[in-house]
Design a protein around this motif. Sequence first.
Motif, PDB file in Angstrom:
ATOM      1  N   MET A 186      10.835   3.369  -6.953  1.00 24.63           N
ATOM      2  CA  MET A 186       9.565   3.757  -6.338  1.00 24.63           C
ATOM      3  C   MET A 186       8.892   2.565  -5.668  1.00 24.63           C
ATOM      4  SD  MET A 186       7.949   6.342  -9.176  1.00 24.63           S
ATOM      5  CE  MET A 186       6.411   6.442  -8.285  1.00 24.63           C
ATOM      6  N   VAL A 187       8.954   1.414  -6.307  1.00 32.22           N
ATOM      7  CA  VAL A 187       8.365   0.209  -5.721  1.00 32.22           C
ATOM      8  C   VAL A 187       9.055  -0.127  -4.398  1.00 32.22           C
ATOM      9  CG1 VAL A 187       8.032  -2.272  -6.014  1.00 32.22           C
ATOM     10  CG2 VAL A 187       7.597  -0.735  -7.934  1.00 32.22           C
ATOM     11  N   ARG A 188      10.375  -0.009  -4.366  1.00 34.15           N
ATOM     12  CA  ARG A 188      11.115  -0.283  -3.124  1.00 34.15           C
ATOM     13  C   ARG A 188      10.722   0.720  -2.041  1.00 34.15           C
ATOM     14  NH1 ARG A 188      15.403  -1.148  -6.793  1.00 34.15           N
ATOM     15  NH2 ARG A 188      16.167   0.973  -6.421  1.00 34.15           N
ATOM     16  N   ASP A 189      10.604   1.990  -2.426  1.00 32.58           N
ATOM     17  CA  ASP A 189      10.235   3.014  -1.450  1.00 32.58           C
ATOM     18  C   ASP A 189       8.835   2.778  -0.896  1.00 32.58           C
ATOM     19  OD1 ASP A 189      12.654   4.306  -1.764  1.00 32.58           O
ATOM     20  OD2 ASP A 189      11.911   5.660  -3.325  1.00 32.58           O
ATOM     21  N   ILE A 190       7.921   2.358  -1.745  1.00 36.03           N
ATOM     22  CA  ILE A 190       6.558   2.059  -1.284  1.00 36.03           C
ATOM     23  C   ILE A 190       6.587   0.889  -0.309  1.00 36.03           C
ATOM     24  CG2 ILE A 190       4.300   1.174  -2.020  1.00 36.03           C
ATOM     25  CD1 ILE A 190       4.675   2.811  -4.606  1.00 36.03           C
ATOM     26  N   GLU A 191       7.356  -0.126  -0.633  1.00 35.53           N
ATOM     27  CA  GLU A 191       7.471  -1.281   0.257  1.00 35.53           C
ATOM     28  C   GLU A 191       8.071  -0.893   1.603  1.00 35.53           C
ATOM     29  OE1 GLU A 191       9.762  -3.932  -2.110  1.00 35.53           O
ATOM     30  OE2 GLU A 191       8.017  -4.762  -3.184  1.00 35.53           O
ATOM     31  N   ASN A 192       8.964   0.126   1.579  1.00 34.12           N
ATOM     32  CA  ASN A 192       9.612   0.591   2.808  1.00 34.12           C
ATOM     33  C   ASN A 192       8.852   1.736   3.465  1.00 34.12           C
ATOM     34  OD1 ASN A 192      11.762  -1.247   2.484  1.00 34.12           O
ATOM     35  ND2 ASN A 192      12.878   0.182   1.163  1.00 34.12           N
ATOM     36  N   SER A 193       7.691   2.095   2.902  1.00 36.81           N
ATOM     37  CA  SER A 193       6.867   3.198   3.414  1.00 36.81           C
ATOM     38  C   SER A 193       7.650   4.508   3.490  1.00 36.81           C
ATOM     39  CB  SER A 193       6.300   2.851   4.799  1.00 36.81           C
ATOM     40  OG  SER A 193       5.423   1.748   4.714  1.00 36.81           O
ATOM     41  N   ARG A 229       0.828  -1.200   0.000  1.00 42.62           N
ATOM     42  CA  ARG A 229       0.000   0.000   0.000  1.00 42.62           C
ATOM     43  C   ARG A 229       0.864   1.253   0.000  1.00 42.62           C
ATOM     44  NH1 ARG A 229      -4.525  -0.135   4.553  1.00 42.62           N
ATOM     45  NH2 ARG A 229      -4.888   1.878   3.544  1.00 42.62           N
ATOM     46  N   MET A 230       0.333   2.326  -0.571  1.00 45.19           N
ATOM     47  CA  MET A 230       1.025   3.610  -0.553  1.00 45.19           C
ATOM     48  C   MET A 230       1.291   4.054   0.875  1.00 45.19           C
ATOM     49  SD  MET A 230       1.873   5.734  -3.090  1.00 45.19           S
ATOM     50  CE  MET A 230       1.411   7.362  -2.501  1.00 45.19           C
ATOM     51  N   LEU A 264       7.784   7.721   1.956  1.00 50.75           N
ATOM     52  CA  LEU A 264       7.061   8.657   1.095  1.00 50.75           C
ATOM     53  C   LEU A 264       7.993   9.678   0.459  1.00 50.75           C
ATOM     54  CD1 LEU A 264       4.317   9.805   0.088  1.00 50.75           C
ATOM     55  CD2 LEU A 264       4.294  11.207   2.164  1.00 50.75           C
ATOM     56  N   TYR A 265       8.934  10.210   1.227  1.00 53.58           N
ATOM     57  CA  TYR A 265       9.785  11.295   0.745  1.00 53.58           C
ATOM     58  C   TYR A 265      10.721  10.832  -0.368  1.00 53.58           C
ATOM     59  CZ  TYR A 265       7.933  13.284   5.003  1.00 53.58           C
ATOM     60  OH  TYR A 265       7.076  13.710   5.969  1.00 53.58           O
ATOM     61  N   SER A 266      11.241   9.648  -0.226  1.00 55.33           N
ATOM     62  CA  SER A 266      12.095   9.113  -1.288  1.00 55.33           C
ATOM     63  C   SER A 266      11.276   8.779  -2.531  1.00 55.33           C
ATOM     64  CB  SER A 266      12.834   7.860  -0.789  1.00 55.33           C
ATOM     65  OG  SER A 266      13.684   7.346  -1.791  1.00 55.33           O
ATOM     66  N   MET A 267      10.069   8.285  -2.322  1.00 54.72           N
ATOM     67  CA  MET A 267       9.215   7.911  -3.447  1.00 54.72           C
ATOM     68  C   MET A 267       8.874   9.108  -4.321  1.00 54.72           C
ATOM     69  SD  MET A 267       5.254   6.687  -3.488  1.00 54.72           S
ATOM     70  CE  MET A 267       4.800   8.422  -3.568  1.00 54.72           C
ATOM     71  N   VAL A 268       8.459  10.224  -3.683  1.00 50.66           N
ATOM     72  CA  VAL A 268       8.039  11.383  -4.482  1.00 50.66           C
ATOM     73  C   VAL A 268       9.200  11.961  -5.282  1.00 50.66           C
ATOM     74  CG1 VAL A 268       6.119  11.955  -2.966  1.00 50.66           C
ATOM     75  CG2 VAL A 268       8.355  13.003  -2.559  1.00 50.66           C
ATOM     76  N   ASN A 269      10.416  11.812  -4.780  1.00 50.48           N
ATOM     77  CA  ASN A 269      11.578  12.325  -5.509  1.00 50.48           C
ATOM     78  C   ASN A 269      11.860  11.543  -6.781  1.00 50.48           C
ATOM     79  OD1 ASN A 269      12.150  14.433  -3.723  1.00 50.48           O
ATOM     80  ND2 ASN A 269      13.385  13.113  -2.390  1.00 50.48           N
ATOM     81  N   LYS A 270      11.289  10.357  -6.888  1.00 51.89           N
ATOM     82  CA  LYS A 270      11.512   9.529  -8.072  1.00 51.89           C
ATOM     83  C   LYS A 270      10.361   9.612  -9.084  1.00 51.89           C
ATOM     84  CE  LYS A 270      14.310   6.034  -5.628  1.00 51.89           C
ATOM     85  NZ  LYS A 270      14.311   6.649  -4.285  1.00 51.89           N
ATOM     86  N   MET A 271       9.311  10.313  -8.725  1.00 51.75           N
ATOM     87  CA  MET A 271       8.134  10.384  -9.595  1.00 51.75           C
ATOM     88  C   MET A 271       8.404  11.214 -10.847  1.00 51.75           C
ATOM     89  SD  MET A 271       5.202  10.960  -6.657  1.00 51.75           S
ATOM     90  CE  MET A 271       4.106  11.726  -7.847  1.00 51.75           C
ATOM     91  N   GLY A 272       7.688  10.897 -11.912  1.00 52.20           N
ATOM     92  CA  GLY A 272       7.805  11.663 -13.145  1.00 52.20           C
ATOM     93  C   GLY A 272       6.733  11.254 -14.133  1.00 52.20           C
ATOM     94  N   ASN A 273       6.484  12.111 -15.111  1.00 52.17           N
ATOM     95  CA  ASN A 273       5.489  11.847 -16.146  1.00 52.17           C
ATOM     96  C   ASN A 273       6.038  12.360 -17.470  1.00 52.17           C
ATOM     97  OD1 ASN A 273       3.280  11.723 -17.884  1.00 52.17           O
ATOM     98  ND2 ASN A 273       1.822  12.449 -16.376  1.00 52.17           N
ATOM     99  N   VAL A 274       6.345  11.472 -18.380  1.00 52.72           N
ATOM    100  CA  VAL A 274       6.975  11.868 -19.644  1.00 52.72           C
ATOM    101  C   VAL A 274       6.017  12.632 -20.551  1.00 52.72           C
ATOM    102  CG1 VAL A 274       8.644   9.980 -19.586  1.00 52.72           C
ATOM    103  CG2 VAL A 274       6.425   9.630 -20.707  1.00 52.72           C
ATOM    104  N   PHE A 275       4.719  12.615 -20.227  1.00 53.32           N
ATOM    105  CA  PHE A 275       3.759  13.391 -21.019  1.00 53.32           C
ATOM    106  C   PHE A 275       3.839  14.895 -20.715  1.00 53.32           C
ATOM    107  CE2 PHE A 275       1.264   9.358 -21.370  1.00 53.32           C
ATOM    108  CZ  PHE A 275       1.154   9.346 -22.749  1.00 53.32           C
ATOM    109  N   GLU A 276       4.338  15.240 -19.537  1.00 59.49           N
ATOM    110  CA  GLU A 276       4.243  16.623 -19.075  1.00 59.49           C
ATOM    111  C   GLU A 276       4.840  17.671 -20.016  1.00 59.49           C
ATOM    112  OE1 GLU A 276       3.757  16.652 -14.230  1.00 59.49           O
ATOM    113  OE2 GLU A 276       5.618  17.316 -15.146  1.00 59.49           O
ATOM    114  N   PRO A 277       6.074  17.520 -20.498  1.00 59.95           N
ATOM    115  CA  PRO A 277       6.647  18.606 -21.308  1.00 59.95           C
ATOM    116  C   PRO A 277       5.796  18.985 -22.517  1.00 59.95           C
ATOM    117  CG  PRO A 277       8.350  17.049 -20.669  1.00 59.95           C
ATOM    118  CD  PRO A 277       7.047  16.422 -20.281  1.00 59.95           C
ATOM    119  N   GLY A 278       5.316  18.020 -23.245  1.00 59.46           N
ATOM    120  CA  GLY A 278       4.530  18.314 -24.433  1.00 59.46           C
ATOM    121  C   GLY A 278       3.184  18.929 -24.115  1.00 59.46           C
ATOM    122  N   ILE A 279       2.523  18.423 -23.067  1.00 56.43           N
ATOM    123  CA  ILE A 279       1.194  18.932 -22.717  1.00 56.43           C
ATOM    124  C   ILE A 279       1.287  20.304 -22.060  1.00 56.43           C
ATOM    125  CG2 ILE A 279      -0.894  18.491 -21.388  1.00 56.43           C
ATOM    126  CD1 ILE A 279      -0.494  16.614 -23.730  1.00 56.43           C
TER     127      ILE A 279
END
Length: 297
Positions: free
Chosen positions: A139-146, A101-102, A148-163
């Motif tokens: 991110m999966v490892r960070d979620i398993e380790n609960s 779980r998140m 949150l701060y490390s997980m958000v630093n790894k987030m990204g969305n490749v759609f963002e620049p174009g949109i």
Amino acid sequence: IPSDERNLVYKAAKLLMDEFQVEEGVSIHLDKFIPVAAGMAGGSSDAAAALVGINRLFRLGLTERDLMERAVNIGADVPYCVMRGTALAEGIGEKLTRIARMPQCYVLVGKPGINVSTKAAYESLKLDQIQTHPDIDGMVRDIENSDLYSMVNKMGNVFEPGIIGKYPVIREIKDLMEEHGALKAMMSGSGPTVFGIFDDKKKRIGTLSGFKDRAITTTLDSGDKELTFDYPASGALVDLLKEEYYIRTKTDEFVLKAVEKGEQFNKYTAVLNVEELEGTAFPYGFESDEQTIKACL
């Protein structure tokens, strides 16, 4: 939203009813709570609900896995919407693995008054220009380790620049969320919806207040009958771009309608009789005797 055989709910119900030769009919009423073309799998979740509902209603005996295998025929996101929870999605989204779980967090979602089709999002995606990819394994490892701060630093969305290049209001929403304490604000899927992740509920509430406080206050001369103003379209955030707004005067509410919409500014007008407002108290605590109205955008 189509209400015929083009609708994903119709397709999902028909898929199972045809396969199992269900002869009875079914009436489905759809209430939309997730905006259309928002990048939040609204249609997919509707289709998943139809699959689950038809399976239960007609006692077809299908397991969750059975439904997921059929769901991909409706759309790539539908299998996940059947399964739900936290999952790693691979392939086109149909290969799903449950994960932990998140970590505990608070989420704020904001959708500007624009729609972005998935087709348009993929057309804007330049694969040869993508320089960084989200660290999914990390991110999966960070979620398993609960963590949150490390997980958000790894987030990204490749759609963002174009949109975001086409719709800068998305950047405005991201910036506003992060200015108010979001650990990370990111576009959801193909957009344009933005979600912010907070570690504190009060910060999330403060951000929401930041959106709602973007109001226009205009002073009218006594006897003015009409208020017309331009409001930057790029500044209209979250649920602000609607067909109707309410403006509040000293004593009452008046419907404020958009009379012209453009890429840079939206023009609004309201017809008032300010002469009737003299000598009354401001609902927002203003003490001036001037005829001031506040457009609650």
